[in-house]
Structures are given as C-alpha cells and as structure tokens.
Design an enzyme around this catalytic site. Sequence first.
Site, mmCIF file in Angstrom:
data_model
loop_
_atom_site.group_PDB
_atom_site.id
_atom_site.type_symbol
_atom_site.label_atom_id
_atom_site.label_comp_id
_atom_site.label_asym_id
_atom_site.label_seq_id
_atom_site.Cartn_x
_atom_site.Cartn_y
_atom_site.Cartn_z
ATOM 1 N N GLY A 164 11.163 12.585 -8.579
ATOM 2 C CA GLY A 164 10.991 13.981 -8.982
ATOM 3 C C GLY A 164 11.528 14.334 -10.353
ATOM 4 N N THR A 165 11.760 13.346 -11.211
ATOM 5 C CA THR A 165 12.381 13.650 -12.495
ATOM 6 C C THR A 165 11.388 13.787 -13.641
ATOM 7 O OG1 THR A 165 12.744 11.295 -12.979
ATOM 8 C CG2 THR A 165 14.523 12.495 -11.858
ATOM 9 N N SER A 168 -3.751 6.696 -5.585
ATOM 10 C CA SER A 168 -4.307 6.682 -6.936
ATOM 11 C C SER A 168 -5.789 6.363 -6.875
ATOM 12 C CB SER A 168 -3.592 5.633 -7.797
ATOM 13 O OG SER A 168 -4.282 5.397 -9.013
ATOM 14 N N THR A 172 10.321 12.512 -3.749
ATOM 15 C CA THR A 172 10.870 11.320 -4.390
ATOM 16 C C THR A 172 10.177 11.115 -5.734
ATOM 17 O OG1 THR A 172 9.315 9.773 -3.337
ATOM 18 C CG2 THR A 172 11.360 10.277 -2.154
ATOM 19 N N TYR A 176 -0.858 -3.239 -8.819
ATOM 20 C CA TYR A 176 -0.655 -1.799 -8.650
ATOM 21 C C TYR A 176 -1.752 -1.192 -7.787
ATOM 22 C CZ TYR A 176 -0.347 3.172 -9.880
ATOM 23 O OH TYR A 176 -0.269 4.548 -9.822
#
Length: 250
Positions: free
Chosen positions: A15-16, A138, A13, A151
């Site tokens: 993945g662009t 992260s 997901t 975030y």
Amino acid sequence: MTNRFENKTVVVTGGTSGIGLATAKAFAAEGASVFITGRRREALDAAVKEIGGRVTAVQGDMSKLADIDRLYDAVQQKHSHIDVVFANAGGGEFAPLGAITEEHYQKTFDTNVKGVLFTVQKALPLLRDGGSIVLTSSTTGVSGTPAFSVYSATKAAVRNFARNWILDLKDRRIRVNAISPGVTETAGLNELFGGGDQADGTKSYLAGLIPAGRIGQPEEIAKAVLFLASDEASFVNGVELFVDGGQVQI
C-alpha cells in the site's frame, strides 16, 4: 464521496505506492480504518501522510509468513474483525526463457503467489462472514508478453485462486474477486521499463495499442477495487474484472 466503508476495517498489502496507495486512499476517504503494508519504513511513513484518515502502517514482506502474522496481530490490537482484504502486494522483472534463474522464479512466485495465498488464509480467522477479498491479477495472465512469462504465470495463478476460493468460502458468504489492471501509470511500471525517456517511449507505444488511447491511472483501478469490495457488488463473485482500457478485449 460516499461513506460505503464507514466503520469498516480494510487491509491493503503493498500500500505504499501505485495501485495499492491509490486504493488505500480511496478506502480511507470513504470512512474505512485502513491497514497498509510495505517493505520500506520511509515509504510507509510517506504513505501514511498521503492517505490521511484512520490508517496504520505495518512494515513487512508478504512473502514471509512471520510478517503476515505481525500484520494481523497489529489489526487485532485495534479491531475485532476485518471486512475487506485487498491482497495487492506483488511485482516482477523481465527475464526471457533461456535466461530465467531459480532466484528469479522463486522471488516472483514467493511474492505474487505464496504471499497472496497466505495473506488471505491467515486473514480468515479475523475476516467476517459476508466479507470481501480482492486479489490483484493482471492482463498478463491472459495475454502473452515477451520476457515476462514467470510474472504472467503468477498472475494466472492468482486469478485461479479466486475461482477456487469462492467454493471454499461459500458457507461463510465471503466473496473473492480479482482485479486485472492493464498498463497503469506507476513508479513500478517506470522502473520496469527502464525509467526516463525509455519508459516514456514504451508507455507511448503501448498507449497506441489500447482502444481507450491511453494508459490507466492508479485511481481508476482503485475505483474498481472499491466497487468489488462494496455491497454494490454483492452478487459479483469469482470474476476477473479487467481495468485496461480494452487492451485484452481485442
């Protein structure tokens, strides 16, 4: 290049671009049939051309359950099962405490937590026993960053999904691990840092704080994801693998 993922079905997901695109390319290069998602059709079309191999693009927003259902419907049209899920779609914006809006909170948690949760949960009927799940966390999940608390909280949640899901999935021998990139050269990072000279200056400053002396490249994160997804990591389960040049180890 090996063929560790020959005849494997992999879902990536987000993945662009950035880490997702680099990882989809790496899986495809090692023989996998790859399904990628993204919100914008033009970005998906460009990614398909760049990835090559056996890749299928499914347009969708992973914070929307109907779009996740459409993703797995597309997988089922071509394959009977999934071997690897890389739940990578996510994002965030700066907002200091005192200026956080409900919209900012909702958008970030829907994308980074709700999206990951249901991407994985809805994959389970197709995910083969002994398969692999990799989540994108992260370094912000373990270290403070000004104006980035929402975030960071989502990424701490993602890391803890891995800890708990290995217990929920132990009878199926499905491994769940989290990858935690540090500062990585992506279009999203440049946008976050304001673009242009401002972004370059921020990245240069941050590189000076990293023991490796530079920021990371998406391809370096991709290699770590493929390791966690492969049989080479058959006894690696529930870990958080930092790929950050040593950033949070000092």
